[in-house]
Design an enzyme around this catalytic site. Structure first.
Site, mmCIF file in Angstrom:
data_model
loop_
_atom_site.group_PDB
_atom_site.id
_atom_site.type_symbol
_atom_site.label_atom_id
_atom_site.label_comp_id
_atom_site.label_asym_id
_atom_site.label_seq_id
_atom_site.Cartn_x
_atom_site.Cartn_y
_atom_site.Cartn_z
ATOM 1 N N GLY A 181 -2.682 -0.705 5.488
ATOM 2 C CA GLY A 181 -2.329 0.722 5.058
ATOM 3 C C GLY A 181 -3.403 1.265 4.085
ATOM 4 N N HIS A 182 -4.164 0.562 3.394
ATOM 5 C CA HIS A 182 -5.164 1.067 2.749
ATOM 6 C C HIS A 182 -6.402 1.564 3.599
ATOM 7 C CE1 HIS A 182 -3.797 -2.088 -0.518
ATOM 8 N NE2 HIS A 182 -3.904 -0.953 -1.238
ATOM 9 N N LYS B 216 4.206 5.509 0.005
ATOM 10 C CA LYS B 216 5.190 4.483 -0.314
ATOM 11 C C LYS B 216 5.518 4.537 -1.606
ATOM 12 C CE LYS B 216 3.664 0.008 -0.714
ATOM 13 N NZ LYS B 216 4.256 -0.295 -2.025
ATOM 14 N N MET C 253 -6.067 -0.974 -5.994
ATOM 15 C CA MET C 253 -6.241 -1.979 -6.616
ATOM 16 C C MET C 253 -6.774 -3.166 -5.847
ATOM 17 S SD MET C 253 -3.217 -2.014 -9.510
ATOM 18 C CE MET C 253 -2.139 -2.499 -8.793
ATOM 19 N N GLY C 254 -7.335 -3.085 -4.908
ATOM 20 C CA GLY C 254 -7.817 -4.293 -4.043
ATOM 21 C C GLY C 254 -6.675 -4.945 -3.218
ATOM 22 N N SER D 185 0.519 -4.966 -0.560
ATOM 23 C CA SER D 185 -0.168 -6.370 -1.174
ATOM 24 C C SER D 185 0.752 -7.196 -1.678
ATOM 25 C CB SER D 185 -1.100 -5.797 -2.263
ATOM 26 O OG SER D 185 -2.183 -4.840 -1.789
ATOM 27 N N GLN E 50 -1.076 -0.551 -16.407
ATOM 28 C CA GLN E 50 0.202 -0.375 -15.778
ATOM 29 C C GLN E 50 0.875 -1.369 -15.396
ATOM 30 O OE1 GLN E 50 -2.316 1.195 -12.253
ATOM 31 N NE2 GLN E 50 -0.603 0.300 -10.924
ATOM 32 N N GLN F 163 4.805 7.898 -7.864
ATOM 33 C CA GLN F 163 3.645 7.807 -8.226
ATOM 34 C C GLN F 163 2.999 9.083 -7.678
ATOM 35 O OE1 GLN F 163 0.652 4.430 -8.171
ATOM 36 N NE2 GLN F 163 0.131 5.350 -6.303
ATOM 37 N N GLY G 287 -1.296 6.980 -0.603
ATOM 38 C CA GLY G 287 -0.124 6.456 0.442
ATOM 39 C C GLY G 287 1.257 6.872 -0.405
#
Length: 281
Positions: A36-37, A151, A30-31, A188, A61, A155, A149
């Site tokens: 981590g990304h 985390k 999601m930018g 984020s 979401q 999901q 990821g």
């Protein structure tokens, strides 16, 4: 690195690479990218030849009282980071491009059972939004594999079940949570935390580690949960949940479970943090 906003252009670009025999790897985001990304993008490079990163803040979401409008949009900075990480293509569609009939007219992908507990209980409809947009991205990009990821463990399990149930031909790769030197999971939303809250935030991970040690010492899951809840409250967290669950079904862990996951969500001020630890007993 190409920057594309239209599905038709994305498909043409991916088709060209596939015709050259290249394996396509997708990294959905999601930018507002952090280290981590970028780790996920670098791992994606190891699993294929052409890396596609999507940047899309998915309104489906977010709940009515959540931070959709406040979610940071940092597209130019994100692209600089992605180019440095050797991403090949950035796909950043508009909301209209993804949902041409609006959210009310959109078919919904709903994954039963796994979506209803934990974050699903606290954020009704959240995982329907996640599974729907990820299914759409898989159909747009048609990657050979996709990197997520861990985390957000729930999901990943929801997406795994969706892929299995709908026979989507994509290999899912789950990468361990990336943390800063204090142990705080990179997110984020960490950017919302004040200096004082940043000093408290690593306590979530430390409480998970304490719970892991307690489980490995033979203590019963429900007792460990209660102890952890008190510990987080005493540290200043507003607890959402702290659950010890079967690592595959996400149902409450039972005494015979050999693989469990400790899932936690809590707020500091208005910022909601999530974290987890997978434990083999």
């Amino acid at each position: 690195m190409d920057k594309i906003r239209k599905i038709s252009e994305l498909r043409a670009a991916v088709k060209s690479q596939r015709q050259q025999g290249k394996k396509i790897v997708l990294v959905p985001t999601m930018g507002n990218l952090h280290a981590g990304h970028i780790h996920l993008v670098k791992q994606a490079r190891l699993h294929g030849d052409f890396v596609v990163c999507t940047i899309f803040v998915n309104p489906m979401q977010f709940g009515a009282n959540e931070d959709l409008d406040a979610y940071p949009r940092t597209f130019e900075q994100d692209c600089e980071k992605l180019e440095a990480a050797h991403c090949d293509l950035v796909f950043s569609p508009t909301v209209t491009e993804v949902y041409p009939r609006g959210l009310e007219g959109q078919s919904v992908v709903s994954v039963p059972q796994l979506s209803t507990r934990h974050c699903g209980a606290s954020r009704p409809g959240h995982f329907d939004g996640v599974s729907t947009v990820v299914c759409k991205l898989f159909n747009m990009v048609q990657p050979d594999s996709a990197v997520f990821g861990l985390k957000d463990y729930q999901q990943f399990m929801v997406i795994t079940k969706m892929v299995e149930d709908l026979c989507i031909p994509v290999q899912l790769i789950g990468e361990p949570t990336q943390r800063d030197s204090s142990g705080l999971a990179l997110s984020s939303r960490n950017g919302y935390l004040s200096e004082q809250q940043l000093a408290v935030a690593p306590g979530l991970y430390r409480t998970l580690l304490d719970a892991q040690s307690s489980l490995e010492a033979g203590n019963e899951a429900r007792a460990v949960e209660e102890q952890a809840k008190h510990a987080l409250s005493n540290k200043g967290f507003e607890l959402d949940y702290f659950n010890i669950s079967d690592a595959f079904t996400l149902e409450p862990a039972q005494s015979g479970n050999k693989e469990v996951v400790i899932l936690a969500a809590a707020k500091l001020g208005s910022t909601r943090l999530i974290d987890n630890i997978r434990v083999s007993l």
